[in-house]
Write a protein that holds these residues in place. Sequence first.
Motif, PDB file in Angstrom:
ATOM      1  N   PRO A 217       7.162   2.214  13.485  1.00 22.61           N
ATOM      2  CA  PRO A 217       8.292   1.452  14.052  1.00 22.61           C
ATOM      3  C   PRO A 217       8.109  -0.044  13.851  1.00 22.61           C
ATOM      4  O   PRO A 217       6.988  -0.556  13.846  1.00 22.61           O
ATOM      5  CB  PRO A 217       8.270   1.825  15.541  1.00 22.61           C
ATOM      6  CG  PRO A 217       7.477   3.082  15.618  1.00 22.61           C
ATOM      7  CD  PRO A 217       6.475   3.011  14.507  1.00 22.61           C
ATOM      8  N   LEU A 218       9.221  -0.756  13.712  1.00 24.72           N
ATOM      9  CA  LEU A 218       9.166  -2.202  13.528  1.00 24.72           C
ATOM     10  C   LEU A 218       8.405  -2.895  14.651  1.00 24.72           C
ATOM     11  O   LEU A 218       7.740  -3.913  14.432  1.00 24.72           O
ATOM     12  CB  LEU A 218      10.587  -2.772  13.444  1.00 24.72           C
ATOM     13  CG  LEU A 218      11.279  -2.710  12.082  1.00 24.72           C
ATOM     14  CD1 LEU A 218      12.716  -3.229  12.201  1.00 24.72           C
ATOM     15  CD2 LEU A 218      10.517  -3.535  11.054  1.00 24.72           C
ATOM     16  N   SER A 219       8.511  -2.360  15.855  1.00 21.94           N
ATOM     17  CA  SER A 219       7.851  -2.995  16.998  1.00 21.94           C
ATOM     18  C   SER A 219       6.340  -3.063  16.836  1.00 21.94           C
ATOM     19  O   SER A 219       5.685  -3.925  17.431  1.00 21.94           O
ATOM     20  CB  SER A 219       8.190  -2.246  18.288  1.00 21.94           C
ATOM     21  OG  SER A 219       7.746  -0.902  18.214  1.00 21.94           O
ATOM     22  N   GLU A 220       5.759  -2.155  16.012  1.00 18.33           N
ATOM     23  CA  GLU A 220       4.308  -2.089  15.863  1.00 18.33           C
ATOM     24  C   GLU A 220       3.788  -2.917  14.696  1.00 18.33           C
ATOM     25  O   GLU A 220       2.575  -3.141  14.588  1.00 18.33           O
ATOM     26  CB  GLU A 220       3.861  -0.631  15.715  1.00 18.33           C
ATOM     27  CG  GLU A 220       4.144   0.217  16.942  1.00 18.33           C
ATOM     28  CD  GLU A 220       3.643   1.644  16.786  1.00 18.33           C
ATOM     29  OE1 GLU A 220       2.760   1.862  15.925  1.00 18.33           O
ATOM     30  OE2 GLU A 220       4.134   2.530  17.517  1.00 18.33           O
ATOM     31  N   ILE A 221       4.670  -3.357  13.821  1.00 15.85           N
ATOM     32  CA  ILE A 221       4.202  -4.121  12.657  1.00 15.85           C
ATOM     33  C   ILE A 221       4.751  -5.545  12.661  1.00 15.85           C
ATOM     34  O   ILE A 221       4.494  -6.308  11.733  1.00 15.85           O
ATOM     35  CB  ILE A 221       4.584  -3.431  11.333  1.00 15.85           C
ATOM     36  CG1 ILE A 221       6.106  -3.311  11.207  1.00 15.85           C
ATOM     37  CG2 ILE A 221       3.908  -2.081  11.199  1.00 15.85           C
ATOM     38  CD1 ILE A 221       6.563  -2.880   9.837  1.00 15.85           C
ATOM     39  N   SER A 222       5.518  -5.897  13.698  1.00 15.79           N
ATOM     40  CA  SER A 222       6.119  -7.234  13.727  1.00 15.79           C
ATOM     41  C   SER A 222       6.071  -7.799  15.139  1.00 15.79           C
ATOM     42  O   SER A 222       5.982  -7.057  16.123  1.00 15.79           O
ATOM     43  CB  SER A 222       7.566  -7.187  13.243  1.00 15.79           C
ATOM     44  OG  SER A 222       8.372  -6.433  14.131  1.00 15.79           O
ATOM     45  N   THR A 330      20.951  -3.760  18.718  1.00 22.68           N
ATOM     46  CA  THR A 330      20.211  -4.346  19.835  1.00 22.68           C
ATOM     47  C   THR A 330      18.725  -4.426  19.511  1.00 22.68           C
ATOM     48  O   THR A 330      18.215  -3.717  18.630  1.00 22.68           O
ATOM     49  CB  THR A 330      20.404  -3.520  21.112  1.00 22.68           C
ATOM     50  OG1 THR A 330      19.798  -2.224  20.913  1.00 22.68           O
ATOM     51  CG2 THR A 330      21.880  -3.356  21.452  1.00 22.68           C
ATOM     52  N   LYS A 331      18.018  -5.270  20.242  1.00 24.30           N
ATOM     53  CA  LYS A 331      16.573  -5.411  20.058  1.00 24.30           C
ATOM     54  C   LYS A 331      15.871  -4.082  20.302  1.00 24.30           C
ATOM     55  O   LYS A 331      14.965  -3.696  19.548  1.00 24.30           O
ATOM     56  CB  LYS A 331      16.038  -6.475  21.013  1.00 24.30           C
ATOM     57  CG  LYS A 331      14.526  -6.641  21.007  1.00 24.30           C
ATOM     58  CD  LYS A 331      14.107  -7.740  21.979  1.00 24.30           C
ATOM     59  CE  LYS A 331      12.587  -7.918  22.015  1.00 24.30           C
ATOM     60  NZ  LYS A 331      11.927  -6.758  22.632  1.00 24.30           N
ATOM     61  N   GLN A 332      16.290  -3.374  21.338  1.00 25.89           N
ATOM     62  CA  GLN A 332      15.636  -2.110  21.676  1.00 25.89           C
ATOM     63  C   GLN A 332      15.789  -1.088  20.547  1.00 25.89           C
ATOM     64  O   GLN A 332      14.815  -0.419  20.166  1.00 25.89           O
ATOM     65  CB  GLN A 332      16.220  -1.546  22.977  1.00 25.89           C
ATOM     66  CG  GLN A 332      15.885  -2.338  24.228  1.00 25.89           C
ATOM     67  CD  GLN A 332      16.649  -3.657  24.316  1.00 25.89           C
ATOM     68  OE1 GLN A 332      17.713  -3.819  23.698  1.00 25.89           O
ATOM     69  NE2 GLN A 332      16.100  -4.602  25.074  1.00 25.89           N
ATOM     70  N   ARG A 333      16.993  -0.978  19.992  1.00 23.86           N
ATOM     71  CA  ARG A 333      17.203  -0.009  18.914  1.00 23.86           C
ATOM     72  C   ARG A 333      16.539  -0.474  17.617  1.00 23.86           C
ATOM     73  O   ARG A 333      16.018   0.334  16.855  1.00 23.86           O
ATOM     74  CB  ARG A 333      18.695   0.228  18.709  1.00 23.86           C
ATOM     75  CG  ARG A 333      19.361   0.931  19.872  1.00 23.86           C
ATOM     76  CD  ARG A 333      20.720   1.458  19.480  1.00 23.86           C
ATOM     77  NE  ARG A 333      21.356   2.188  20.574  1.00 23.86           N
ATOM     78  CZ  ARG A 333      22.414   2.975  20.422  1.00 23.86           C
ATOM     79  NH1 ARG A 333      22.954   3.129  19.233  1.00 23.86           N
ATOM     80  NH2 ARG A 333      22.930   3.597  21.458  1.00 23.86           N
ATOM     81  N   MET A 334      16.626  -1.759  17.362  1.00 24.46           N
ATOM     82  CA  MET A 334      16.034  -2.291  16.145  1.00 24.46           C
ATOM     83  C   MET A 334      14.542  -1.990  16.070  1.00 24.46           C
ATOM     84  O   MET A 334      14.009  -1.619  15.028  1.00 24.46           O
ATOM     85  CB  MET A 334      16.290  -3.799  16.078  1.00 24.46           C
ATOM     86  CG  MET A 334      15.716  -4.501  14.860  1.00 24.46           C
ATOM     87  SD  MET A 334      14.100  -5.234  15.188  1.00 24.46           S
ATOM     88  CE  MET A 334      14.502  -6.468  16.416  1.00 24.46           C
ATOM     89  N   GLU A 335      13.862  -2.133  17.196  1.00 25.73           N
ATOM     90  CA  GLU A 335      12.411  -1.954  17.205  1.00 25.73           C
ATOM     91  C   GLU A 335      11.983  -0.506  17.008  1.00 25.73           C
ATOM     92  O   GLU A 335      10.811  -0.234  16.736  1.00 25.73           O
ATOM     93  CB  GLU A 335      11.834  -2.506  18.506  1.00 25.73           C
ATOM     94  CG  GLU A 335      11.909  -4.028  18.580  1.00 25.73           C
ATOM     95  CD  GLU A 335      11.288  -4.597  19.837  1.00 25.73           C
ATOM     96  OE1 GLU A 335      11.229  -3.843  20.846  1.00 25.73           O
ATOM     97  OE2 GLU A 335      10.888  -5.764  19.819  1.00 25.73           O
ATOM     98  N   THR A 336      12.921   0.449  17.109  1.00 26.41           N
ATOM     99  CA  THR A 336      12.577   1.857  16.879  1.00 26.41           C
ATOM    100  C   THR A 336      12.717   2.264  15.418  1.00 26.41           C
ATOM    101  O   THR A 336      12.327   3.373  15.045  1.00 26.41           O
ATOM    102  CB  THR A 336      13.466   2.788  17.727  1.00 26.41           C
ATOM    103  OG1 THR A 336      14.829   2.703  17.270  1.00 26.41           O
ATOM    104  CG2 THR A 336      13.390   2.424  19.199  1.00 26.41           C
TER     105      THR A 336
END
Length: 394
Positions: A217-222, A330-336
């Motif tokens: 997920p984007l949240s883990e690499i950014s 949204t930020k929440q969806r983007m990060e998934t």
Amino acid sequence: MSRIDDLIAEYCPDGVKHQTLGEIGEFIRGNGIQKRDFRDSGFGCIHYGQIYTYYGLFADHTKSFIDPNLAEKRKKAYKGDLVIATTSENEEDVCKACAWLGEEPIAISGDAYIFRHHQNPKYISYCFQSELFQSQKKKYITGTKVLRVNGDAMAKIHVPVPPLPVQEEIVRILDSFSSLEAELEAELEAELEARRKQYAYYRDQLIRDCPSIRWIPLSEISENCDKSRKPIKKEKRIAGKTPYYGASGVVDYVDGFTHEGDYLLLSEDGANLLARSMPIAYQISGRNWINNHAHVLRIENANLRQLVEMYLNSISLEPYITKGAQPKLTKQRMETIAVPVPSEDYLSRIVEMLTKFYALTTSLTDGLPAEIEARRKQYEYYRDRLLSFDELAV
């Protein structure tokens, strides 16, 4: 002489009167239609967000319907009226107009206005597209995140109002040119889509053949840096050398900055999230000012940042986009969103190979995308020329 020259010589040889919209018609505000009111059949209606998402310059049927009993209490547009979206988070969508050409009346939601007039409806709709109109509307827009313009403000905007025979000939020419432009653009889009599919096949094969791919997920690499974003209304910006970024690229140059370094921007909202006529992910470096229409991601590894940019621009994000009046990521969806991450040994090789092929299909300065953009600019140039008249001396 051309037909249009003959008509101008006959009907307005001394110039054309420029009038405010308030002088040639009236603005009527729509009211109270929510998306939850939609049904499969019933009384036709247009919600303001649909004007810049689904409709073009003209329409004779609606995408949505409401209960006829509800419609009795709602403002209605009749054949020849313009329906205008007056609220958006993007400046280009404010005052987006669609001429209603259907025989039956339709109900109009709030945050939309009906413009009732006695001119050629297609001509007026084309006027709303023109550079003359667009340059005037900007000074009447209010708001920072949500932009608005009201009927009293629109009534002050002036347009050239030639006699109806001249309007009709302009419409005939623009309709013909629009049809030709659309046909040529469709052919180019089909070719571009074929190239994109070819790229997607090549991209997927590279990923399949890489033994070290992990989907992360984007949240883990950014690192998300949205908190430092700051929108500024156009009239409050101080001119400078710093790029001012929005959802789809640079929209102005200002003094000061909100971010410094290397980042990946990803569109947060706007019709382009679905239309994808422009890239939704792009890299920036140095000092930049970023408004609230683009997510800001810090990815330290330059090759990984490049891979994420190309991957996001090549896939559909529709499953992650909220379908309100304005498409939004949204930020929440983007990060998934999961992206393919190879080991460092494979990363640079994959990026190098994909970059060469990616440039052929997505560059805005070379190849088919540039040709499509050139066609659109050519159309806009001739449209504005046709809608430009010597003003009648008072």
